[in-house]
Design a protein around this motif. Structure first.
Motif, PDB file in Angstrom:
ATOM      1  N   GLU A  67      36.918  63.245  36.204  1.00 18.91           N
ATOM      2  CA  GLU A  67      37.828  63.619  37.009  1.00 18.91           C
ATOM      3  C   GLU A  67      38.223  64.887  36.719  1.00 18.91           C
ATOM      4  N   ALA A  68      38.359  65.481  35.773  1.00 23.69           N
ATOM      5  CA  ALA A  68      38.703  66.924  35.530  1.00 23.69           C
ATOM      6  C   ALA A  68      37.649  67.836  35.870  1.00 23.69           C
ATOM      7  N   ALA A  69      36.473  67.537  35.902  1.00 26.18           N
ATOM      8  CA  ALA A  69      35.259  68.085  36.403  1.00 26.18           C
ATOM      9  C   ALA A  69      35.150  68.134  37.837  1.00 26.18           C
ATOM     10  N   GLY A  70      35.869  67.167  38.457  1.00 19.14           N
ATOM     11  CA  GLY A  70      35.728  67.002  40.003  1.00 19.14           C
ATOM     12  C   GLY A  70      34.948  65.554  40.438  1.00 19.14           C
ATOM     13  N   GLY A  71      34.598  64.917  39.427  1.00 16.06           N
ATOM     14  CA  GLY A  71      33.629  63.762  39.819  1.00 16.06           C
ATOM     15  C   GLY A  71      34.715  62.426  40.068  1.00 16.06           C
ATOM     16  N   ARG A  72      34.044  61.524  40.463  1.00 10.57           N
ATOM     17  CA  ARG A  72      34.600  60.289  40.810  1.00 10.57           C
ATOM     18  C   ARG A  72      34.220  58.994  39.840  1.00 10.57           C
ATOM     19  N   ALA A  73      35.211  58.465  39.193  1.00 10.34           N
ATOM     20  CA  ALA A  73      34.917  57.559  38.133  1.00 10.34           C
ATOM     21  C   ALA A  73      36.220  56.562  38.211  1.00 10.34           C
ATOM     22  N   ALA A  74      35.863  55.432  37.690  1.00  8.52           N
ATOM     23  CA  ALA A  74      37.074  54.238  37.353  1.00  8.52           C
ATOM     24  C   ALA A  74      36.577  53.417  36.116  1.00  8.52           C
ATOM     25  N   ALA A  75      37.438  52.907  35.484  1.00  5.20           N
ATOM     26  CA  ALA A  75      37.262  52.231  34.244  1.00  5.20           C
ATOM     27  C   ALA A  75      37.215  50.737  34.512  1.00  5.20           C
ATOM     28  N   PHE A  76      36.506  49.980  33.942  1.00  8.97           N
ATOM     29  CA  PHE A  76      36.470  48.351  34.116  1.00  8.97           C
ATOM     30  C   PHE A  76      36.200  47.955  32.945  1.00  8.97           C
ATOM     31  N   ASP A  77      36.968  46.598  32.822  1.00 11.77           N
ATOM     32  CA  ASP A  77      36.444  45.970  31.502  1.00 11.77           C
ATOM     33  C   ASP A  77      35.561  44.639  31.932  1.00 11.77           C
ATOM     34  N   ALA A  78      34.566  44.324  30.929  1.00 11.55           N
ATOM     35  CA  ALA A  78      34.039  42.808  31.095  1.00 11.55           C
ATOM     36  C   ALA A  78      33.030  42.681  29.732  1.00 11.55           C
ATOM     37  N   ASP A  79      33.157  41.401  29.630  1.00  7.21           N
ATOM     38  CA  ASP A  79      32.211  41.097  28.378  1.00  7.21           C
ATOM     39  C   ASP A  79      30.780  40.961  29.082  1.00  7.21           C
ATOM     40  N   VAL A  80      30.075  41.629  28.739  1.00  3.19           N
ATOM     41  CA  VAL A  80      28.741  41.725  29.489  1.00  3.19           C
ATOM     42  C   VAL A  80      27.604  40.346  29.060  1.00  3.19           C
ATOM     43  N   THR A  81      28.143  39.618  28.210  1.00  2.00           N
ATOM     44  CA  THR A  81      27.787  38.487  27.694  1.00  2.00           C
ATOM     45  C   THR A  81      28.151  37.298  28.614  1.00  2.00           C
ATOM     46  N   ASP A  82      29.242  37.365  29.415  1.00  2.00           N
ATOM     47  CA  ASP A  82      29.853  36.145  30.208  1.00  2.00           C
ATOM     48  C   ASP A  82      29.557  36.513  31.581  1.00  2.00           C
ATOM     49  N   ALA A  83      28.641  35.545  32.109  1.00  2.00           N
ATOM     50  CA  ALA A  83      28.038  35.494  33.540  1.00  2.00           C
ATOM     51  C   ALA A  83      29.354  35.796  34.626  1.00  2.00           C
ATOM     52  N   GLU A  84      30.466  34.839  34.244  1.00  3.72           N
ATOM     53  CA  GLU A  84      31.527  34.972  35.188  1.00  3.72           C
ATOM     54  C   GLU A  84      32.264  36.381  35.510  1.00  3.72           C
ATOM     55  N   GLN A  85      32.253  36.953  34.190  1.00  2.83           N
ATOM     56  CA  GLN A  85      32.944  38.264  34.198  1.00  2.83           C
ATOM     57  C   GLN A  85      31.964  39.408  34.778  1.00  2.83           C
ATOM     58  N   VAL A  86      30.510  39.299  34.476  1.00  8.45           N
ATOM     59  CA  VAL A  86      29.866  40.238  34.989  1.00  8.45           C
ATOM     60  C   VAL A  86      29.772  40.073  36.422  1.00  8.45           C
ATOM     61  N   ASP A  87      29.805  38.976  37.221  1.00 10.64           N
ATOM     62  CA  ASP A  87      29.705  38.780  38.417  1.00 10.64           C
ATOM     63  C   ASP A  87      30.651  39.556  39.218  1.00 10.64           C
ATOM     64  N   LYS A  88      32.109  39.168  38.611  1.00  7.23           N
ATOM     65  CA  LYS A  88      33.161  39.686  39.178  1.00  7.23           C
ATOM     66  C   LYS A  88      33.391  41.047  38.914  1.00  7.23           C
ATOM     67  N   VAL A  89      33.122  41.643  37.886  1.00  6.73           N
ATOM     68  CA  VAL A  89      33.233  42.972  37.509  1.00  6.73           C
ATOM     69  C   VAL A  89      32.108  44.071  38.545  1.00  6.73           C
ATOM     70  N   VAL A  90      31.168  43.324  38.851  1.00  4.62           N
ATOM     71  CA  VAL A  90      30.157  44.060  39.742  1.00  4.62           C
ATOM     72  C   VAL A  90      30.762  44.203  41.031  1.00  4.62           C
ATOM     73  N   GLN A  91      31.350  43.028  41.421  1.00 11.20           N
ATOM     74  CA  GLN A  91      31.820  42.986  42.738  1.00 11.20           C
ATOM     75  C   GLN A  91      33.093  44.010  42.985  1.00 11.20           C
ATOM     76  N   ARG A  92      33.979  43.985  41.796  1.00  8.92           N
ATOM     77  CA  ARG A  92      35.048  45.009  41.888  1.00  8.92           C
ATOM     78  C   ARG A  92      34.524  46.344  41.921  1.00  8.92           C
ATOM     79  N   VAL A  93      33.706  46.682  41.431  1.00 10.17           N
ATOM     80  CA  VAL A  93      32.862  48.099  41.184  1.00 10.17           C
ATOM     81  C   VAL A  93      32.558  48.374  42.760  1.00 10.17           C
ATOM     82  N   ALA A  94      31.838  47.228  43.720  1.00  5.79           N
ATOM     83  CA  ALA A  94      31.388  47.635  44.996  1.00  5.79           C
ATOM     84  C   ALA A  94      32.579  47.797  45.996  1.00  5.79           C
ATOM     85  N   ASP A  95      33.658  46.911  45.621  1.00 10.97           N
ATOM     86  CA  ASP A  95      34.782  46.982  46.530  1.00 10.97           C
ATOM     87  C   ASP A  95      35.510  48.145  46.233  1.00 10.97           C
ATOM     88  N   GLU A  96      35.386  48.884  45.020  1.00 10.75           N
ATOM     89  CA  GLU A  96      36.387  50.070  44.805  1.00 10.75           C
ATOM     90  C   GLU A  96      35.555  51.253  44.673  1.00 10.75           C
TER      91      GLU A  96
END
Length: 256
Positions: free
Chosen positions: A54-83
């Motif tokens: 962001e300091a360099a003028g880019g766009r980013a956001a932080a997300f947390d998920a355990d990549v070995t957990d299918a439910e968490q993965v599906d939810k975080v990918v949808q959150r990324v799409a929404d945000e």
């Protein structure tokens, strides 16, 4: 023949992006104009990466998920799409090590490493592919390693990284018709918190280790996270549109 074009501002997900190669990759992709989802087990650990972007003028956001957990993965990918927008670039970088010789290696040592690297890449890729196929363009880059060629004390890690190479080639075949390329980058010795921690566990002075490794590398230096990030960024770009199913060793010399 229909020409496949890059979306105006792709959204990328980089896993394991709190530090090291993942952080360097997230920063590089953002500098190249992508919105970047900086993903790790704990989103708070991603703050430095996001702040740098962001300091360099880019766009980013932080997300947390355990990549070995299918439910968490599906939810975080949808959150990324929404945000941030539909993610069409995925860098499967999340990884761990549990090094030991075979006769000392526990079931948990094996399962943890294989699950994070292989299951994690599978779950993340499966979740992102629906966005790629809808848009008709995408890039997946998997992080392998020169350890895929075999490395003493890393039967679990070597197997996982070699497995990612087969995974990469298969996804390239399956997703190519949807405008996607899938490649793997296999770093050699690179200075990161993970390699420093491995040295500490082995009781080896890290500066001495870096010096020893550099003497064995053709270009006479060890790798930096930015060295790997630059290659990943190329494979995620339109310039690499005709490169797919490849494993690129980034190790300062011949990999074997």
């Amino acid at each position: 023949m229909t020409e496949v074009r890059t979306p105006a501002a792709p959204t990328a997900i980089v896993t394991g992006a709190a530090r090291g190669i993942g952080a360097a990759t997230a920063i590089k992709l953002a500098a190249d104009g992508m919105a970047v989802a900086v993903l790790d087990l704990d989103a708070d650990n991603c703050a430095s990466t996001v702040d740098t972007i962001e300091a360099a003028g880019g766009r980013a956001a932080a997300f947390d998920a355990d990549v070995t957990d299918a439910e968490q993965v599906d939810k975080v990918v949808q959150r990324v799409a929404d945000e941030l927008g539909a993610p069409t670039v995925l860098v499967n970088n999340a990884g761990v090590t549990r090094d030991n010789l075979l006769f000392k290696m526990t079931d948990d040592d094996w399962d943890t490493v294989v699950n994070v690297h292989l299951r994690g890449a599978f779950l993340m890729s499966r979740a992102v592919q629906s966005h790629i196929t809808t848009v008709g363009w995408g890039r997946i880059v998997n992080l392998s390693s020169t350890s895929a060629l075999g490395n003493r004390g890393q039967a679990n890690y070597a197997a996982a990284k070699a497995g990612l190479q087969g995974f990469t080639k298969t996804l390239a075949i399956e997703l190519g018709r949807f405008g996607a390329t899938v490649n793997a980058v296999a770093p050699g010795f690179t200075v990161t918190d993970m390699t420093a921690a491995a040295a500490a566990r082995a009781g080896v002075d890290f500066d001495e280790l870096k010096s020893t490794m550099a003497s064995q590398i053709a270009v006479r230096r060890v790798g930096k996270p930015e060295d790997i990030a630059n290659v990943i960024a190329f494979l995620a770009s339109e310039d690499a549109a005709f490169v797919s199913g490849q494993v690129l060793y980034v190790s300062g010399g011949p990999a074997a």
